[in-house]
Design an enzyme around this catalytic site. Sequence first.
Site, PDB file in Angstrom:
ATOM      1  NE  ARG A   1     -44.453 -18.902  23.489  1.00 51.31           N
ATOM      2  CZ  ARG A   1     -43.458 -20.091  24.151  1.00 51.31           C
ATOM      3  NH1 ARG A   1     -42.325 -20.379  23.291  1.00 51.31           N
ATOM      4  NH2 ARG A   1     -44.697 -21.027  25.019  1.00 51.31           N
TER       5      ARG A   1
ATOM      6  CE  LYS B   1     -39.347 -26.538  21.248  1.00 47.55           C
ATOM      7  NZ  LYS B   1     -39.874 -26.323  22.199  1.00 47.55           N
TER       8      LYS B   1
ATOM      9  NE  ARG C   1     -48.178 -21.954  24.120  1.00 46.19           N
ATOM     10  CZ  ARG C   1     -47.440 -23.414  24.296  1.00 46.19           C
ATOM     11  NH1 ARG C   1     -46.732 -22.855  22.688  1.00 46.19           N
ATOM     12  NH2 ARG C   1     -46.335 -23.913  24.707  1.00 46.19           N
TER      13      ARG C   1
ATOM     14  NE  ARG D   1     -44.849 -25.382  28.855  1.00 47.01           N
ATOM     15  CZ  ARG D   1     -44.543 -24.364  27.598  1.00 47.01           C
ATOM     16  NH1 ARG D   1     -45.357 -23.481  27.958  1.00 47.01           N
ATOM     17  NH2 ARG D   1     -44.075 -24.306  26.541  1.00 47.01           N
TER      18      ARG D   1
ATOM     19  NE  ARG E   1     -42.055 -31.465  24.027  1.00 45.01           N
ATOM     20  CZ  ARG E   1     -43.053 -30.486  24.628  1.00 45.01           C
ATOM     21  NH1 ARG E   1     -43.860 -30.935  25.263  1.00 45.01           N
ATOM     22  NH2 ARG E   1     -42.870 -29.574  23.573  1.00 45.01           N
TER      23      ARG E   1
END
Length: 218
Positions: free
Chosen positions: A124, A14, A157, A168, A89
């Site tokens: 990431r 995303k 992160r 998650r 969400r």
Amino acid sequence: MIRIVMLGAPGSGKGTQMQLLSNYYHIPPISVGDILRKKMNIDFKFKKYVQNYINNGKLVNDDIIIKLIKKRIEQKDCHNGFILDGFPRTIKQAEILQDNLFTINYILHLTIPEKKIFERIIGRLVHIPSGRCYHEKFNPPQEKNKDDITGEALSIRKDDKIKIIKIRLKEYKKYTAPLLDWFNKNMKKNKIKFFEIQTVHSIKKINRKILDLLKLNK
């Protein structure tokens, strides 16, 4: 005016696709996660309250999210449109969005096999001030661990850890399935166009697919 909602599990791409669409349409990418982190950097009480949700992979309270999103989309750079990541969400958020905030033109649901998610998230890198996303293997910065535009340091992160990712994903599945059903029931009434895009291909190929769909369905 083009208003897009991006849906997808963590690691579905995303952030990367949002940035590409933002550059193409000259509209801002709005990430709920980025908004929360920026506010946490300047508001200690808010940080203390929200940190527990984020670090444990949980969704933050609806009322907090809605207030932050409403404030953000009222800014001048959103007048010609925007791209939303992380909102709505929940069905409650979707209903409030529909009734009180703004209309959406497109919903893009990015899908990816779960086994690929861990491969993408581990490694990431993020430029915190802008939200630009990189990956050590799949989308490396021009200079190691530095943002291509500012040259500033990239970060990993805190919630990009296997244990947190599993939580998650569980939260995402719990809320997203009923949310997708809600959108399917309300899309025709609200003239929203919905597209599901597989993101197992290269970044460029996925982006071309998205742009083609948006151009053909104006």
